[in-house]
Motif scaffolding. Sequence first.
Motif, PDB file in Angstrom:
ATOM      1  N   SER A 298      -3.812 -21.304  23.495  1.00  0.00           N
ATOM      2  CA  SER A 298      -2.397 -21.060  23.797  1.00  0.00           C
ATOM      3  C   SER A 298      -2.141 -21.000  25.294  1.00  0.00           C
ATOM      4  CB  SER A 298      -1.940 -19.760  23.131  1.00  0.00           C
ATOM      5  OG  SER A 298      -2.065 -19.839  21.734  1.00  0.00           O
ATOM      6  N   HIS A 299      -2.994 -20.311  26.043  1.00  0.00           N
ATOM      7  CA  HIS A 299      -2.766 -20.209  27.488  1.00  0.00           C
ATOM      8  C   HIS A 299      -2.956 -21.558  28.172  1.00  0.00           C
ATOM      9  CE1 HIS A 299      -7.194 -19.902  27.551  1.00  0.00           C
ATOM     10  NE2 HIS A 299      -7.114 -20.308  28.805  1.00  0.00           N
ATOM     11  N   GLU A 300      -3.768 -22.431  27.577  1.00  0.00           N
ATOM     12  CA  GLU A 300      -3.942 -23.770  28.147  1.00  0.00           C
ATOM     13  C   GLU A 300      -2.682 -24.608  27.951  1.00  0.00           C
ATOM     14  OE1 GLU A 300      -8.779 -24.204  27.623  1.00  0.00           O
ATOM     15  OE2 GLU A 300      -7.456 -24.813  25.977  1.00  0.00           O
ATOM     16  N   SER A 301      -1.988 -24.409  26.835  1.00  0.00           N
ATOM     17  CA  SER A 301      -0.710 -25.100  26.633  1.00  0.00           C
ATOM     18  C   SER A 301       0.317 -24.636  27.654  1.00  0.00           C
ATOM     19  CB  SER A 301      -0.195 -24.842  25.220  1.00  0.00           C
ATOM     20  OG  SER A 301      -1.031 -25.426  24.256  1.00  0.00           O
TER      21      SER A 301
ATOM     22  N   HIS B  66      -6.384 -15.276  26.005  1.00  0.00           N
ATOM     23  CA  HIS B  66      -7.441 -15.259  27.025  1.00  0.00           C
ATOM     24  C   HIS B  66      -6.881 -14.929  28.399  1.00  0.00           C
ATOM     25  CE1 HIS B  66     -10.747 -17.238  24.622  1.00  0.00           C
ATOM     26  NE2 HIS B  66      -9.695 -17.424  23.839  1.00  0.00           N
ATOM     27  N   GLU B  67      -5.613 -15.215  28.615  1.00  0.00           N
ATOM     28  CA  GLU B  67      -4.956 -14.954  29.895  1.00  0.00           C
ATOM     29  C   GLU B  67      -3.578 -14.358  29.646  1.00  0.00           C
ATOM     30  OE1 GLU B  67      -4.896 -18.362  32.423  1.00  0.00           O
ATOM     31  OE2 GLU B  67      -7.066 -18.704  32.283  1.00  0.00           O
ATOM     32  N   ALA B  68      -3.032 -13.680  30.664  1.00  0.00           N
ATOM     33  CA  ALA B  68      -1.737 -13.017  30.530  1.00  0.00           C
ATOM     34  C   ALA B  68      -0.559 -13.952  30.757  1.00  0.00           C
ATOM     35  CB  ALA B  68      -1.656 -11.846  31.507  1.00  0.00           C
ATOM     36  N   CYS B  69      -0.793 -15.162  31.256  1.00  0.00           N
ATOM     37  CA  CYS B  69       0.255 -16.176  31.427  1.00  0.00           C
ATOM     38  C   CYS B  69       1.428 -15.671  32.273  1.00  0.00           C
ATOM     39  CB  CYS B  69       0.757 -16.665  30.069  1.00  0.00           C
ATOM     40  SG  CYS B  69      -0.532 -17.433  29.051  1.00  0.00           S
ATOM     41  N   GLY B  70       1.123 -14.937  33.312  1.00  0.00           N
ATOM     42  CA  GLY B  70       2.173 -14.496  34.237  1.00  0.00           C
ATOM     43  C   GLY B  70       3.009 -13.350  33.741  1.00  0.00           C
ATOM     44  N   LEU B  71       2.598 -12.692  32.646  1.00  0.00           N
ATOM     45  CA  LEU B  71       3.346 -11.565  32.091  1.00  0.00           C
ATOM     46  C   LEU B  71       2.572 -10.259  32.288  1.00  0.00           C
ATOM     47  CD1 LEU B  71       4.509 -13.285  28.803  1.00  0.00           C
ATOM     48  CD2 LEU B  71       6.007 -12.515  30.645  1.00  0.00           C
ATOM     49  N   PRO B  72       3.282  -9.125  32.359  1.00  0.00           N
ATOM     50  CA  PRO B  72       2.618  -7.832  32.610  1.00  0.00           C
ATOM     51  C   PRO B  72       1.955  -7.259  31.360  1.00  0.00           C
ATOM     52  CG  PRO B  72       4.969  -7.491  32.376  1.00  0.00           C
ATOM     53  CD  PRO B  72       4.757  -8.989  32.307  1.00  0.00           C
TER      54      PRO B  72
END
Length: 251
Positions: free
Chosen positions: A238-241, A47-53
């Motif tokens: 996963s992005h919440e973890s 759902h989110e990129a988690c700080g990665l490109p």
Amino acid sequence: MRVAIIGGGLVGRLAAWAVMQSGHSSTIFDRMYEKVAKAPRGFVYMHEACGLPLRPQLVTVIEQGTAEEYTKKVYQGGPSAPTAGEVSFGKYGGVRECYDPGELLGILNGLQHGMVQEHNFVDLEEILNLLYEYDRLVFTLPINSFIKGNWPFRKGSVGAWPLDPGEEGMANFCVYNSSPEIPWHRSGAMFGWAFREFPAVVPGHQPIIKVIDGDKPPTYKNVLFTGRFGAWRKKQLSHESYTEVLNWLDA
């Protein structure tokens, strides 16, 4: 700080990435240290990129039936079964932005090269003993395998097949179907793979466990249980973890 990450799957790799971003060092403990982490196939996306490109992509979700019918089909009732409001049906319909977990793991496998140690833990006490060597510990493995308790879950299965080379550009999509006359409950294509998910285990398919909220892991100082299986929390994405580990390290 030195942080031990228990489990080298998607959540474990994201936890180690959170440690890296926070300026600490980590070791990932996994029983298959020689193999790179691979993304699960099926209706799985970030759902989110988690700080990665990561490159944003689109996924179209089509829902057939109702959430109540879908919940009954997948979980077949029972006192521990989730309610219609707790399942994914009805939450992600339409077109939305998503990210490929395979692309994410491709980046993290490189950034975290040499950080993985082979170890197959047999009990929780053995894992907790790592706190004599490490300042903090992040647990991402299925907690029901290490602690006795009432850990309700339902077994299903997913079959996934790579698309033909000429179909690699096929748009990402998933169809939810709640009809009891149709054996699968989700089917579609994601990131170059076609898939079908079934409420029960189908021969030749990959078994999957659907977590149902039940017992919770115990509380230990400097230990974080995270991920859908590590915290045994149905709604944990996963992005919440990843965000949870970031906040926990800053606390």
